[in-house]
Design a protein around this motif. Structure first.
Motif, short mmCIF file in Angstrom:
data_model
loop_
_atom_site.label_atom_id
_atom_site.label_comp_id
_atom_site.label_asym_id
_atom_site.label_seq_id
_atom_site.Cartn_x
_atom_site.Cartn_y
_atom_site.Cartn_z
N ASP A 60 34.27 -11.09 -8.04
CA ASP A 60 33.43 -11.31 -9.22
C ASP A 60 34.06 -12.39 -10.10
OD1 ASP A 60 32.16 -11.17 -11.75
OD2 ASP A 60 31.67 -9.06 -11.45
N TYR A 62 32.91 -15.60 -13.25
CA TYR A 62 31.86 -16.23 -14.06
C TYR A 62 32.42 -17.42 -14.83
CZ TYR A 62 33.76 -13.76 -18.19
OH TYR A 62 34.58 -13.30 -19.20
N GLY A 64 31.93 -19.60 -18.45
CA GLY A 64 31.33 -19.43 -19.76
C GLY A 64 32.26 -19.79 -20.89
N GLY A 84 33.25 -10.19 -14.42
CA GLY A 84 32.09 -10.20 -15.31
C GLY A 84 31.31 -8.90 -15.24
N THR A 337 20.23 -10.00 -14.50
CA THR A 337 20.75 -10.06 -13.13
C THR A 337 19.65 -10.46 -12.16
OG1 THR A 337 20.26 -7.75 -12.54
CG2 THR A 337 22.33 -8.18 -13.71
N LEU A 346 23.55 -12.52 -8.79
CA LEU A 346 23.79 -13.47 -9.87
C LEU A 346 23.60 -12.75 -11.21
CD1 LEU A 346 21.76 -16.57 -8.58
CD2 LEU A 346 24.23 -16.21 -8.41
N TYR A 347 24.33 -13.19 -12.22
CA TYR A 347 24.16 -12.56 -13.53
C TYR A 347 24.48 -13.55 -14.65
CZ TYR A 347 29.28 -12.11 -13.43
OH TYR A 347 30.63 -12.37 -13.36
N ALA A 348 23.92 -13.29 -15.83
CA ALA A 348 24.23 -14.05 -17.04
C ALA A 348 24.24 -13.07 -18.20
CB ALA A 348 23.19 -15.14 -17.28
N GLY A 370 28.44 -15.99 -20.47
CA GLY A 370 28.76 -16.62 -19.21
C GLY A 370 27.75 -16.28 -18.14
N ALA A 371 27.86 -17.00 -17.03
CA ALA A 371 27.01 -16.78 -15.87
C ALA A 371 27.89 -16.78 -14.63
CB ALA A 371 25.95 -17.88 -15.76
N GLY A 372 27.61 -15.86 -13.72
CA GLY A 372 28.48 -15.75 -12.56
C GLY A 372 27.83 -15.08 -11.37
N ILE A 373 28.66 -14.70 -10.43
CA ILE A 373 28.22 -14.06 -9.20
C ILE A 373 29.17 -12.94 -8.84
CG2 ILE A 373 29.43 -15.75 -7.76
CD1 ILE A 373 27.20 -15.38 -5.66
#
Length: 377
Positions: A60, A62, A64, A84, A337, A346-348, A370-373
């Motif tokens: 995980d 992200y 940001g 994240g 998500t 994916l998420y922010a 932030g945004a991530g995976i």
């Protein structure tokens, strides 16, 4: 690999007397390797039918910004950060069928920072001194129709219940609870016990429970200059009902330090209800030690849209010392998500928190976006 197969073949021949079958066949040299391979596979199959080991994990990360401070001391940083939605980790878990419905089980789990590969340490009761490879958990136990008993480093039942009823899917970097609870006059609970023994019951019509004891192993005898010290001890339990759309329960945790200092006690009521189009989660917690008490609560909602979802959460902590108003903290968070698959998402997200002292003056503010995976394997 061949040596591994050969060892298994040797073990298999010894205990099944396969040699009696093989010798009369008198096969040529060109058939020896296929025969050895076949026998090795049979041995592996016999072993796998009784035991299993699984390598698993979470990756995980992200991108940001994080901001912390007040006024002229406020600092904003651009980050590529770990954890994240959940703590990045890898682990091994396995079981062996002992017969009669019994299983021997184990789990070793290590947390790490995916941005630099370093092992991540977590708060422990009692506080661990040396860096831990398996900082999340490391235990061995037995399970059956009676439930399960585990020995070793374990996640406390209180922490498990918080995660079950927390806002924003218990997202590590964005849920309000982990940051806001503890902004009153008492520290937040610890989520893992060393030197612990636990018992978890089977599920009876939706009801289940778990209790854990963690032993400090730090009792000290009196010396000419210091008094005797009793060992630290930690106790945690939860009782919950989970069936259909409803989860509801109670959890308790006591953290008793070494010596005669007063223990910290936490009492939590929490639950969730899934209405289908929207799910609501929440919890009310009280932390207490001597004449100091923190009243804490959190509430969250999430709405699914096919492969996507949005969630919002709010948390609060208010301290009281000898009946007077103490420190306080609040937090608000949002998260979206999108599931790429069953294992990748994916998420922010965005979260902001504020901490104030007893006089109402803001002493710290934080914000994370932030945004991530996240990928599970």
């Amino acid at each position: 690999m061949f040596i591994q197969y050969f060892c298994k073949l040797k073990h298999f021949i010894k205990y099944t007397k396969l040699k009696v079958i093989l010798e009369p066949l008198k096969l040529g040299d060109n058939m020896k390797l296929p025969l050895i391979t076949l026998a090795s596979l049979l041995a592996c199959g016999a072993s796998m039918a009784q035991s299993s080991v699984t390598l698993y994990g979470i990756a995980d990360a992200y991108f940001g910004q994080k901001e912390t401070g007040v006024g002229a001391t406020k600092v904003k940083r651009t980050v590529v950060d770990s954890d994240g939605m959940a703590n990045s980790r890898w682990g091994l878990r396995g079981s062996e069928d002992l017969g009669g419905g019994l299983k021997a089980e184990f789990q070793f789990e290590s947390l790490f920072d995916i941005t630099n590969g370093a092992t991540t340490q977590v708060t422990t009761a009692p506080a661990s001194v040396a860096p831990q490879l398996f900082s999340s958990q490391a235990w061995v136990g037995v399970s059956g129709g009676f439930g399960s008993v585990k020995l070793g480093r374990q996640v406390s039942p209180f922490h498990s219940f918080v995660g079950l009823t927390n806002n924003l899917y218990d997202a590590t970097a964005f849920s309000t609870t982990g940051t806001v609870w503890g902004l009153g006059n008492l520290p937040n609970y610890v989520g893992r016990f060393d030197n612990a023994i636990s018992y978890e019951s089977p599920v009876f019509s939706g009801f289940s429970g778990k209790v854990a004891l963690g032993f400090g192993e730090d009792k000290a005898l009196a010396t000419p200059t210091t008094p005797a010290l009793s060992a630290s001890r930690n106790t945690s339990l939860n009782i919950k009902y989970a069936q259909g759309p409803l989860v509801a329960g109670y959890s308790f945790q006591e953290q008793r330090p070494q010596g005669s200092a007063t223990a910290l006690k936490y009492n939590l009521l929490g639950g969730s209800y899934d209405f289908g189009m929207v799910k609501v989660v929440g919890g009310v917690n009280t932390a207490r030690r001597d004449n100091t008490k923190d009243n804490e609560w959190q509430l969250g909602v999430s709405i699914p849209f096919g492969a996507a979802s949005v969630a919002a959460g709010y948390g609060s902590s208010k301290g009281h010392v000898n009946g007077a108003t103490g420190n306080k903290g609040t937090g608000l968070a949002l998260l979206g998500t999108y599931d790429l698959s069953k294992r990748s998402r994916l998420y922010a997200g965005w979260r902001t928190t504020t901490a104030k002292n007893a006089s109402g003056t803001t002493i710290n503010e934080t914000s994370t976006m932030g945004a991530g995976i996240i990928h599970r394997f």
